[in-house]
Every structure is written in C-alpha cells, then in structure tokens.
Motif scaffolding. Structure first.
Motif, short mmCIF file in Angstrom:
data_model
loop_
_atom_site.label_atom_id
_atom_site.label_comp_id
_atom_site.label_asym_id
_atom_site.label_seq_id
_atom_site.Cartn_x
_atom_site.Cartn_y
_atom_site.Cartn_z
N VAL A 10 9.92 -5.37 5.55
CA VAL A 10 9.03 -6.50 5.28
C VAL A 10 9.89 -7.73 4.98
O VAL A 10 10.58 -7.77 3.96
N ARG A 11 9.83 -8.70 5.85
CA ARG A 11 10.66 -9.90 5.70
C ARG A 11 9.99 -10.93 4.80
O ARG A 11 8.76 -10.99 4.73
N PRO A 12 10.80 -11.75 4.11
CA PRO A 12 10.22 -12.80 3.25
C PRO A 12 9.25 -13.70 4.00
O PRO A 12 8.24 -14.14 3.44
N LYS A 13 9.54 -13.99 5.27
CA LYS A 13 8.66 -14.85 6.06
C LYS A 13 7.27 -14.25 6.19
O LYS A 13 6.26 -14.96 6.14
N LEU A 14 7.21 -12.92 6.39
CA LEU A 14 5.91 -12.26 6.51
C LEU A 14 5.14 -12.36 5.19
O LEU A 14 3.92 -12.62 5.19
N ILE A 15 5.84 -12.19 4.08
CA ILE A 15 5.18 -12.28 2.78
C ILE A 15 4.68 -13.70 2.53
O ILE A 15 3.55 -13.92 2.06
N ILE A 62 3.47 -0.10 5.16
CA ILE A 62 2.52 -0.76 4.27
C ILE A 62 1.30 0.14 4.04
O ILE A 62 0.80 0.26 2.91
N ALA A 63 0.86 0.82 5.11
CA ALA A 63 -0.28 1.73 4.98
C ALA A 63 0.05 2.89 4.04
O ALA A 63 -0.80 3.33 3.27
N VAL A 64 1.27 3.38 4.12
CA VAL A 64 1.67 4.50 3.25
C VAL A 64 1.73 4.06 1.79
O VAL A 64 1.22 4.74 0.89
N GLU A 65 2.34 2.91 1.54
CA GLU A 65 2.57 2.46 0.16
C GLU A 65 1.34 1.82 -0.47
O GLU A 65 1.16 1.88 -1.69
N MET A 66 0.50 1.16 0.35
CA MET A 66 -0.67 0.44 -0.15
C MET A 66 -0.31 -0.42 -1.37
O MET A 66 -0.79 -0.20 -2.49
N PRO A 67 0.56 -1.42 -1.18
CA PRO A 67 1.04 -2.23 -2.31
C PRO A 67 -0.09 -3.05 -2.94
O PRO A 67 -1.03 -3.48 -2.26
N HIS A 68 0.05 -3.28 -4.25
CA HIS A 68 -0.97 -4.02 -5.00
C HIS A 68 -0.64 -5.49 -5.15
O HIS A 68 -1.52 -6.29 -5.47
N HIS A 121 5.23 -8.39 -5.03
CA HIS A 121 6.49 -7.74 -5.40
C HIS A 121 6.56 -6.36 -4.76
O HIS A 121 7.59 -6.00 -4.16
N GLN A 122 5.51 -5.57 -4.89
CA GLN A 122 5.51 -4.25 -4.27
C GLN A 122 5.62 -4.36 -2.75
O GLN A 122 6.29 -3.55 -2.11
N LEU A 123 4.97 -5.37 -2.20
CA LEU A 123 5.06 -5.59 -0.74
C LEU A 123 6.50 -5.89 -0.33
O LEU A 123 6.99 -5.39 0.70
#
Length: 375
Positions: free
Chosen positions: A270-275, A253-259, A262-264
C-alpha cells in the motif's frame, strides 16, 4: 509468395473517404492494429491496417485522422466479414478509436485452435505453416507512435493483413471439411460480445484471484467491493490496474480489514499515494463490509486441496482430456482450469451448475454432469 501490393498511407479525411470507397464492396476485410498501452488503461491506437485483396493495403494513422461513418459501417455488423488474428486487443483498440463494435469476425488464431493441438499459435508461425512463407520479425517491438514510420515498419504492418486472407481461406476449407465452421462462428461471436461487455466495469474480476478460498465471507465481500471499485476507477482515470492498486494489494486489504489509515499503511504494497488519494474510500468499503448482514454475505469457497474438491476436479479433467484427444485439439480449448474449478465449487455448494453452452455444451455438458454425480 504474397500478392504484390502497394501501401496507401491514410492521414487525412479525404484519403480515408477514398480508402473506404475502395473497400466498400469487399466480401471480407483483413484488419490489424498497432497500439501503445504502457501507462494507460485504454489502448492508444497507433496504426490501423486494412486489406481486402487487390493491389492496395491501407495503413491509417489514427493519431491524426478520426474514424468516419464510412469506416464505422465497414467495421460494424452490417459490413463485410472482418479477418483478424488474436483479435482480443484489436477489437478493444478499434472500438476505443473508431467508436464501433466490430463484427462479424473470423479470428485465425481461434480457427487454428479448432484445427490442431496448438491453442495459441503466433501469426508468423501460422503464416509459415499455411503458406510456407517466413515473415520478417525485425519490427515486432517497434515504436508505432513515432513518425515517420520507416519503410520496413510500413511493410511489416501491411504484411500483417495481406497474409490473413491466404491463411483464412485454407483454414476455412479445413473447418468445413471437419464440420467445425459453426464452432468458429460461435467462438467469434462470443469474442465480439465479450468485448462489448468489457465496456462496463467487470463485476466478476475478483474471481480471477486463485486464493479466494482463503477468505472468510466478510473478507470475500470486501474483496468483491474493492475490485469493483478499482475497475470503475481505472477506466475513469485511464490508468493501468497496477498503477492504482494490484490484486495482491486489494487482497491484503480484504484479509486485514484495516480500521484506520495507520493500519492501512502497514499493509505490504500500500503506497502513500493510494492512502492520500483513496484511503478514506477504501476504509469506507471496509466499514461497509464489516456491517453487512450475515444473510447478505457471499458463501465461503471450498479449499481446492480438500479431497472432495480434488476428486471432482480430476474427474472433470478426465472428461476434457478424453474429448480433446478424440478431437485432436488442446484440452484448454474445451475448458480451462478456472471453468472446471467453478463447476466443482458449484457442485460442492449444491447450487445449479453453470454448464458449458453451444458446441462445448453438446460435447461436455452431459459428461460433466455424470462425472460429478459419480463423485
């Protein structure tokens, strides 16, 4: 042969009070625990074993009896010296169940590391080395939460404390002879202090990742924030770290820095539960890191494959290996790789060095400073 003893099963407040009265005048107290920790962050105490010599070993059932003030006094700083082996998790279990910071202690595994090249000798091998007796191994992976415990389980648990004083007395004599008893006292005091600090979220957990040098300053700031958030949450929710989010996931997540979500969701692991439960929180931390002023960003870490890094690390390793050989102990007892890498990074960044303190500082600090200056 171990001393003959009877096992006293303690599962009522009255029985606990009687046990503490028996142990009240002890000069030392051998302590061990059995616990369960597969689905929780905090350990679940399953058994607490106490022995202070004599003919009784006390096995306390922490599932049905709470620690009282008398037991807290025995385990606390005003009580006798506590003898343990590989005490790290035991200290945590006892503090979580008995609500007391255990001290002072003598850890027989640490003592052994100061007397030989075996940095982490197991209890069974330690007992065999110092007493010649072989302990049973059949109950090593027992389910200590089940009740009733078998006679074999009870004896196995009791032997874990009955042999501790025999080992400790021999080790103490050897430490005194070699002038290293104060080293052990310092190490054990540090273990107790580290356990007390662990009650709070670990602000420095992020440093455990070995690829931090790959992160740009803004990514590093985010990874620091993510690990700090997780340390607080796993304690609050009483979950293993990996059940919430692993180091690998947080690093990605730190590398990608999603906005956005969807990007996350496209980040591996990254599991759906975490999102669903924490997506907004994670994205808010990404945005906060993205808007940090440049002056507030951490310094990027130097790559460990650079020539400057390698030569300095090699020089420090040489100091450690030379001193370890002279003392006839394992090099990692003096300094582990993470400690040496931190010194190299500080030297390359031109910031003050966090040199070892105490007995390690006496042995290494000046040599470390000189080795870095030479390179």
């Amino acid at each position: 042969m171990p001393p003959s003893f009877e096992i006293r099963w303690v599962e009522t407040p009255t029985a606990l009070a009687e046990a503490c009265e028996t142990l009240a005048d002890a000069d030392w107290l051998a302590v061990d625990t059995e616990f369960h920790r597969e689905s929780t962050f905090f350990p679940i105490a399953a058994l607490v074993q106490l022995y202070a010599g004599g003919d009784e070993a006390f096995l306390i059932d922490p599932q049905v009896v709470a620690a009282d003030s008398a037991l807290q006094a025995l385990l606390g700083a005003d009580g006798p010296l506590k003898l343990l082996h590989a005490s790290g998790e035991d200290l945590e279990v006892l503090e979580s169940w008995a609500h007391v910071a255990v001290a002072p202690i003598a850890d027989t595994q640490v003592a052994q590391s100061l007397l030989s090249t075996q940095a982490s000798l197991g209890y069974q091998r330690l007992v065999e080395q110092w007493t010649g007796d072989a302990l049973p191994k059949e109950e090593t992976r027992s389910d200590w939460l089940r009740r009733p415990l078998s006679d074999a389980q009870l004896r196995y648990a009791a032997l874990d404390v009955v042999y501790l004083p025999l080992v400790w007395q021999a080790q103490r004599d050897a430490l005194v002879q070699q002038g290293r008893l104060d080293w052990l006292e310092e190490e054990c005091a540090r273990l107790c202090e580290a356990n007390r600090r662990n009650r709070d979220a670990d602000e420095q957990w992020y440093r455990r990742h070995r690829q931090l040098w790959r992160l740009e300053p803004r990514q590093l700031a985010l990874y620091q924030a993510l690990t700090r958030w997780r340390e607080g949450e796993v304690r609050r929710r009483d979950l293993p770290r990996g059940w919430l989010a692993s180091d690998k996931v947080l690093f990605a997540i730190a590398v990608e820095m999603p906005h956005n979500r969807h990007q996350l969701s496209t980040i591996e692991g990254v599991r759906p539960k975490l999102i669903k439960h924490d997506g907004d929180t994670l994205l808010a931390m990404v945005q906060a890191a993205a808007h940090l002023d440049d002056e507030a960003l951490p310094t990027a870490l130097p790559p460990p494959h650079s020539a400057a890094f390698k030569t300095r690390l090699k020089a420090l390793k040489s100091v450690v290996n030379r001193e370890a050989e002279r003392l006839d102990i394992a090099p990692e007892v003096l300094a582990n790789r993470r400690d040496l890498e931190a010194l190299v990074m500080a030297d390359l960044d031109g910031v003050p060095l966090s040199l070892p303190l105490g007995w390690r500082g006496t042995l290494l600090a000046e040599a470390f400073t000189q080795a870095l200056a030479d390179h």
